[in-house]
Write an enzyme that holds these catalytic residues in place. Structure first.
Site, short mmCIF file in Angstrom:
data_model
loop_
_atom_site.label_atom_id
_atom_site.label_comp_id
_atom_site.label_asym_id
_atom_site.label_seq_id
_atom_site.Cartn_x
_atom_site.Cartn_y
_atom_site.Cartn_z
N GLU A 18 0.83 -1.21 0.00
CA GLU A 18 0.00 0.00 0.00
C GLU A 18 0.87 1.27 0.00
O GLU A 18 0.60 2.20 -0.75
CB GLU A 18 -0.90 -0.02 1.23
CG GLU A 18 -2.08 0.91 1.11
CD GLU A 18 -3.01 0.69 2.29
OE1 GLU A 18 -3.64 -0.38 2.33
OE2 GLU A 18 -3.08 1.56 3.16
N GLU A 28 3.19 -3.42 -8.47
CA GLU A 28 2.41 -3.04 -7.26
C GLU A 28 0.91 -3.11 -7.53
O GLU A 28 0.12 -2.36 -6.96
CB GLU A 28 2.79 -1.63 -6.83
CG GLU A 28 3.41 -1.54 -5.46
CD GLU A 28 4.86 -1.97 -5.46
OE1 GLU A 28 5.15 -2.94 -4.76
OE2 GLU A 28 5.69 -1.37 -6.13
C1 LIG Z 1 9.54 -5.54 -13.91
C2 LIG Z 1 8.68 -6.17 -12.84
C3 LIG Z 1 9.09 -6.12 -11.52
C4 LIG Z 1 8.34 -6.75 -10.51
N1 LIG Z 1 8.79 -6.75 -9.22
C5 LIG Z 1 8.15 -7.49 -8.28
C6 LIG Z 1 8.68 -7.63 -6.95
O1 LIG Z 1 9.70 -7.03 -6.62
N2 LIG Z 1 8.06 -8.48 -6.10
C7 LIG Z 1 6.92 -9.16 -6.43
O2 LIG Z 1 6.40 -9.90 -5.59
N3 LIG Z 1 6.37 -9.01 -7.66
C8 LIG Z 1 6.95 -8.21 -8.60
N4 LIG Z 1 6.42 -8.08 -9.86
C9 LIG Z 1 5.21 -8.82 -10.21
C10 LIG Z 1 4.00 -7.95 -10.37
O3 LIG Z 1 3.55 -7.52 -9.11
C11 LIG Z 1 2.96 -8.78 -11.13
O4 LIG Z 1 3.42 -8.97 -12.46
C12 LIG Z 1 1.61 -8.11 -11.15
O5 LIG Z 1 1.05 -8.11 -9.86
C13 LIG Z 1 0.64 -8.81 -12.12
O6 LIG Z 1 0.63 -10.18 -11.90
P1 LIG Z 1 0.78 -11.17 -13.14
O7 LIG Z 1 1.93 -10.73 -13.96
O8 LIG Z 1 0.80 -12.56 -12.61
O9 LIG Z 1 -0.52 -10.96 -14.00
P2 LIG Z 1 -1.92 -11.72 -13.74
O10 LIG Z 1 -2.29 -11.65 -12.31
O11 LIG Z 1 -1.84 -13.07 -14.37
O12 LIG Z 1 -2.90 -10.81 -14.57
C14 LIG Z 1 -2.98 -10.87 -16.00
C15 LIG Z 1 -4.03 -9.85 -16.47
O13 LIG Z 1 -5.31 -10.19 -15.92
C16 LIG Z 1 -5.83 -9.11 -15.18
N5 LIG Z 1 -6.56 -9.62 -14.01
C17 LIG Z 1 -6.11 -10.50 -13.06
N6 LIG Z 1 -7.08 -10.75 -12.15
C18 LIG Z 1 -8.16 -10.01 -12.53
C19 LIG Z 1 -9.47 -9.81 -11.99
N7 LIG Z 1 -9.87 -10.41 -10.86
N8 LIG Z 1 -10.31 -8.99 -12.65
C20 LIG Z 1 -9.92 -8.35 -13.78
N9 LIG Z 1 -8.70 -8.49 -14.34
C21 LIG Z 1 -7.83 -9.30 -13.71
C22 LIG Z 1 -4.60 -8.30 -14.75
O14 LIG Z 1 -4.94 -6.96 -14.45
C23 LIG Z 1 -3.73 -8.42 -15.99
O15 LIG Z 1 -4.17 -7.51 -16.95
C24 LIG Z 1 7.13 -7.40 -10.86
C25 LIG Z 1 6.70 -7.40 -12.19
C26 LIG Z 1 7.46 -6.80 -13.18
C27 LIG Z 1 6.98 -6.84 -14.60
#
Ligand SMILES: Cc1cc2nc3c(=O)[nH]c(=O)nc-3n(C[C@H](O)[C@H](O)[C@H](O)COP(=O)(O)OP(=O)(O)OC[C@H]3O[C@@H](n4cnc5c(N)ncnc54)[C@H](O)[C@@H]3O)c2cc1C
Length: 401
Positions: free
Chosen positions: A256, A379
């Protein structure tokens, strides 16, 4: 100071800190950022400079050797740094989240052990929730901790750790069923472990491997990695707060404040894009006059500046709300959502103003164009922010009929 994104009501100390950081950004970051980014090189000299300025301890209380500053001061510094190079703000961000979680939720021993060295920048933090199969849906985490005497044994794979290689302390969220009967809600059976490790890649501690850097389209320089736990043994006193089952809430609290910080990054990148666009528009001539004199381009500049102002105001509001001790999830979600969307739009407009040159790696806007999308994801994606905002609005505006 620029005309845009001013903040009313800052103390002398806040103004002094910001002016020092801005000076550092103009002198030490902007001139080298694009070159380092193209080489995907870790900005060691910049990081050393930030350490000297005390930025790694900006929000850590003075009793632990930090500067004890507010979230607002921190966010305004992040905005300045991201204006120079977003990756540098990423190096500080995960450190700041881990320090914040320790300050809020750590045992006294954990605070005494970690915070003074974190304030000095000697221990650097990363946090790890995401896994290969999940990011938004944190409650689906499958990495697991099982108690074995006075230790826990951790197994599982993590994904997307910003600063996974360069950090020496990772706050890792895993499922820990111990003490939690079957049927306990998933978010009540999660625990944050404070995992110390050597910086670097490969097996950095018995049972813990950081395989290497993920190759990214932007946000280069800062390392983003996987993390593999295979029989990783962690002593019970490295459970954040000393009690299992609280990890989900601790991480959400950290994320947050992280959201205000991502909003601040969006503000900084958008400001830089505006600066680049407004400068270029006065240099480039078409049809006998600078393109800034064509109304279509002036309208673009007007829209860009308005977005920079609006995002900054929302970000400041979210930070101030948290600093006043109030719940700020609504404001932080709105600020993160708006600032990241506006950032992408302002960067795209600055890119369009550059015409074909925006596509050349010689121009800074090319780098910003590849960096802005990260803010739409990190985030919590836009969809996740809207879920948080929507739920909170329904709480606030409950139908009374
Ligand atoms: C460069 C980079 C650095 C990062 N650093 C960190 C870090 O330091 N620590 C860490 O823990 N994570 C980190 N992350 C991970 C990041 O937090 C996740 O990529 C992000 O939360 C999205 O998760 P996902 O990629 O699994 O997408 P998903 O959760 O698979 O989502 C895919 C798509 O579906 C949509 N979606 C998912 N659920 C729903 C819903 N209920 N309703 C509508 N739409 C939905 C999403 O908005 C997205 O458009 C990093 C990511 C990147 C790219």
């Amino acid at each position: 100071m620029s005309r845009l994104a001013q903040t009313a009501g800052l103390t002398d100390i806040q103004q002094e800190i910001l002016s020092t950081v801005r000076g550092f950004v103009d002198k030490e970051i902007i001139p080298v950022a694009t070159e380092l980014e193209h080489r995907d090189e870790y900005p060691q000299r910049i990081v050393d400079g930030l350490k000297e300025l005390g930025l790694f301890g900006l929000m850590i209380p003075e009793e632990y050797g930090g500067l004890g500053e507010s979230l607002l001061t921190y966010a305004l510094c992040v905005e300045e740094i991201a204006r120079g190079w977003m990756s540098v703000s990423g190096i500080i961000n995960t450190h700041f989240i881990v320090a914040y979680m320790l300050k809020q939720h750590g045992t006294q021993e954990q605070k005494d052990h970690f915070l003074p060295r974190m304030a000095a920048g000697d221990i650097r933090g990363a946090f790890s929730m995401s896994e290969p199969a999940l990011g938004s849906d944190v409650s689906a985490i499958t990495s697991k901790a099982v108690k074995d005497g006075e230790e826990y044994v951790l197994n599982g794979q993590k994904m997307w750790l910003t600063n996974g290689g360069t950090s020496s302390l990772v706050a890792v969220l895993v499922r820990s069923d111990e003490g939690h009967p079957e049927g306990t809600a998933p978010h009540k059976s999660m625990t944050t472990f404070l995992v110390e490790k050597e910086p670097g890649f490969g097996e950095v501690r018995p049972g813990l491997t950081i395989p290497g850097k993920i190759d990214k389209m932007g946000y280069k320089g800062v390392d983003t990695t996987e993390l593999i736990m295979d029989g990783l043994r962690i002593p019970a006193d490295r459970v954040l707060g000393g009690v299992t089952g609280r990890g989900f809430y601790q991480m959400m609290d950290g994320v947050e404040v992280g959201r205000v910080n991502v909003a601040a990054r969006g503000c900084g990148v958008a400001q830089r894009a505006f600066e680049l666009g407004v400068q270029y528009a006065q240099q480039r001539h078409t049809f006998g006059k600078p393109i800034a004199q064509h109304q279509a381009i002036q309208f673009k500049l007007a829209e860009m500046a308005t977005k920079v102002e609006a995002a900054h105001a929302m970000m400041v509001n979210a930070a101030r709300k948290k600093d006043s001790g109030e719940r700020n999830d609504l404001e932080a979600g709105m600020a993160k959502y708006l600032a990241s969307e506006y950032c992408k739009e302002v960067v795209e407009d600055a890119f369009r103003i550059h015409g074909g040159y925006g596509f050349s790696k010689e121009y800074e806007i090319e780098r910003l164009y590849r960096e802005a999308p990260m803010l739409l994801i990190g985030e919590g994606t836009a969809e996740i922010q809207k879920m948080i905002i929507g739920r909170r609005l329904l709480e606030e505006y409950r139908f009374q009929g």
